[in-house]
Enzyme design. Structure first.
Site, PDB file in Angstrom:
ATOM      1  N   LYS A   3       1.039  -1.280  -0.067  1.00  0.00           N
ATOM      2  CA  LYS A   3       0.014  -0.112   0.111  1.00  0.00           C
ATOM      3  C   LYS A   3       0.543   1.148   0.152  1.00  0.00           C
ATOM      4  O   LYS A   3       2.386   1.219   0.138  1.00  0.00           O
ATOM      5  CB  LYS A   3      -0.871   0.207   1.387  1.00  0.00           C
ATOM      6  CG  LYS A   3      -2.378   0.817   0.362  1.00  0.00           C
ATOM      7  CD  LYS A   3      -3.086  -0.028   0.441  1.00  0.00           C
ATOM      8  CE  LYS A   3      -4.203   0.748  -0.065  1.00  0.00           C
ATOM      9  NZ  LYS A   3      -5.563  -0.206  -0.536  1.00  0.00           N
ATOM     10  N   ASP A  61      -7.090   3.994  -4.913  1.00  0.00           N
ATOM     11  CA  ASP A  61      -7.259   4.065  -3.536  1.00  0.00           C
ATOM     12  C   ASP A  61      -8.176   5.230  -3.393  1.00  0.00           C
ATOM     13  O   ASP A  61      -8.210   5.936  -3.736  1.00  0.00           O
ATOM     14  CB  ASP A  61      -6.346   4.102  -2.437  1.00  0.00           C
ATOM     15  CG  ASP A  61      -6.848   3.466  -1.153  1.00  0.00           C
ATOM     16  OD1 ASP A  61      -7.712   1.810  -1.349  1.00  0.00           O
ATOM     17  OD2 ASP A  61      -7.474   3.808  -0.174  1.00  0.00           O
TER      18      ASP A  61
HETATM   19  N1  GLU Z   1      -7.686   0.016  -3.271  1.00  0.00           N
HETATM   20  C1  GLU Z   1      -7.738  -0.621  -3.619  1.00  0.00           C
HETATM   21  C2  GLU Z   1      -7.681  -2.544  -2.475  1.00  0.00           C
HETATM   22  O1  GLU Z   1      -8.332  -1.250  -0.898  1.00  0.00           O
HETATM   23  C3  GLU Z   1      -7.713  -2.093  -4.891  1.00  0.00           C
HETATM   24  C4  GLU Z   1      -6.365  -2.400  -5.104  1.00  0.00           C
HETATM   25  C5  GLU Z   1      -4.954  -2.110  -6.018  1.00  0.00           C
HETATM   26  O2  GLU Z   1      -6.112  -2.441  -7.380  1.00  0.00           O
HETATM   27  O3  GLU Z   1      -4.720  -3.142  -6.657  1.00  0.00           O
HETATM   28  O4  GLU Z   1      -8.233  -3.263  -2.758  1.00  0.00           O
END
Ligand code: GLU
Length: 446
Positions: free
Chosen positions: A124, A164
């Site tokens: 993240k 996100d």
């Molecule tokens: N931010 C999204 C999540 O919490 C997507 C992450 C992604 O597609 O890599 O899963």
């Protein structure tokens, strides 16, 4: 493993990082029993290794705002676990972003990605930059400055960021533009959530919300119920809430509430295509308020300072932010007759809220299972990029559907209780853990 001992050690290493500690405790409590049946896990110190991120990259992001003022933010990428594939996870731009928040999200992502059935590790990233009130040009300059530092740490087989909270298609576009200029590599697979003309996947924008509703359908079906004609309250009005509102309406449910930081919209007649479209406009305005919805659609009413959980509903879908549904909110929902809560935001409910729902015996499923369709479709985007082709919307949607049914089955397999009920929290945590733990065991001490 003794949960309290592992937690005490983690608290010593990450003092005061309450969200991170909360996410880890939930997982450890779920897996404790299974873990202790596997002496090979204990011997390889799997849990002690798994709760610590592989590495954290922190950098300064300096940019110039529209009035010529120099602004400095902090940027991060938490590369949490690469046991089952390259790091994968979103980037969050929000004033409250800090290391604790990104560690909790990276930890959750590791388990969620394992659940998707696809080979993706967990990560993240983000910044304490707030997009609220910023112009398009400011957003572009910030994204460029952010990528100026991040680019050396990412790549299609290394780490693949996505969107996100606060990061959507526009931001991914600005970041990709800067990435290719710096890296002199034109592999679009370095980011997901891209535009359709340059490597994006059909259905990716809708995927988190659609997947959440597919999961909810499975959960209701398992309990002998159906979604048709049910009332649904959704928190938030961003990309995830929009996808959830679209699919819930398509499946015959009535979306009677959406909300923002300013208050709640009560929408007794449900959504129409115009209303759903307007949600996108609201988000794109960067004002972070939901009130104008009631000015645009007179059959809806706005109440300042209230949450979506104040509206009487059958099904509650938290789609906004972590810990947005508290113990008191849970009691309010139960008192008005809510019988299903599917967490779509990451860690959307506090531990008190989850306990309240579980004690009451209502249907409850955690974010890492319910919202995994987003990152799963990112995985499908990566596959399309690697093969230099693009699939039809029906094909992506069918794959998303199948993945959500697999995730649901995994929750049932690991979460079925002696009385036949499904503990989805336990099921999701154990299923995700077993996969990552097995991979770590087989790869030795690294
Ligand atoms: N931010 C999204 C999540 O919490 C997507 C992450 C992604 O597609 O890599 O899963």
């Amino acid at each position: 493993m003794n949960v309290n001992n592992v937690m005490a050690d983690l608290e010593r290493k990450h003092p005061g990082e309450s969200e991170y500690l909360q996410a880890v405790r939930e997982v450890l409590e779920s897996i404790e029993e299974v873990y202790n049946e596997h002496p090979e896990f204990e011997k390889a110190k799997i849990v002690e290794r798994m709760v610590e991120p592989d590495r954290i990259i922190t950098f300064r992001v300096t940019w110039v705002d529209d009035s010529g003022e120099i602004q400095t933010n902090i940027g991060y990428r938490v590369q949490f676990n690469s046991a089952i594939g390259p790091y994968k996870g979103g980037i969050r731009f929000h004033a409250a972003v800090n290391p604790s928040m990104l560690k909790f999200l990276g930890f959750e992502q590791t388990f969620k990605n394992a659940l998707t059935t696809l080979p993706m590790g967990g990560a993240k990233g983000g910044s304490d930059f707030s997009p609220k009130g910023k112009s398009d040009a400011e957003i572009m300059r910030f994204c460029q400055a952010f990528m100026l530092e991040l680019w050396q740490n990412i790549g299609p087989d290394t780490d693949v960021p996505a969107g996100d909270v606060g990061v959507g298609g526009r931001e991914i576009g600005y970041m990709y533009g800067m990435y290719k200029k710096l890296a002199r590599e034109y592999n679009t697979g370095v980011l997901t959530g891209k535009g359709l003309t340059w490597g994006g996947s059909l259905v990716r924008p809708e995927a988190t919300g659609f997947g959440a509703l597919y999961f909810t359908e499975h959960m209701l079906h398992q309990a002998g119920k159906s979604i048709e004609g049910k009332t649904v309250a959704i928190s938030g009005f961003g990309n995830v809430a929009w996808g959830a509102a679209t699919k819930a309406t398509e499946l015959g449910a009535k979306v009677i509430a959406i909300s923002g930081p300013d208050g709640v919209i009560y929408n007794p007649n449900g959504m129409t295509p115009e209303k759903i479209e307007y949600m996108l406009e609201l988000r794109a305005s960067n004002r972070d308020i939901v009130a104008p919805f009631a000015e645009r659609f007179p059959d809806a009413t706005f109440t300042a300072g209230k949450k979506a959980w104040s509206v009487k509903c059958d099904i509650a879908l938290p789609c906004a932010f972590q810990n947005e549904l508290t113990g008191d909110d849970a009691k309010e929902l139960l008192a008005s007759g809510t019988w299903c809560v599917a967490e779509v935001s990451n860690m959307g409910c506090t531990p008190e809220a989850i306990e309240t729902f579980q004690k009451a015996g209502i249907l409850f499923a955690p974010g890492k299972a319910v919202n995994a369709g987003g990152v799963a479709t990112s995985g499908l985007e990566m596959t399309q990029n690697a093969q230099h082709l693009s699939w039809a919307a029906e094909e992506v949607d069918a794959k998303l559907h199948y993945i959500m049914s697999q995730i649901h089955s995994a929750c049932v397999r690991y979460g079925e209780q002696p009385d036949g009920r499904i503990n989805y929290v336990k099921g999701a945590n154990i299923a995700g853990f077993m996969k990552v733990a097995q991979a770590m065991l087989e790869q030795g001490v690294v």
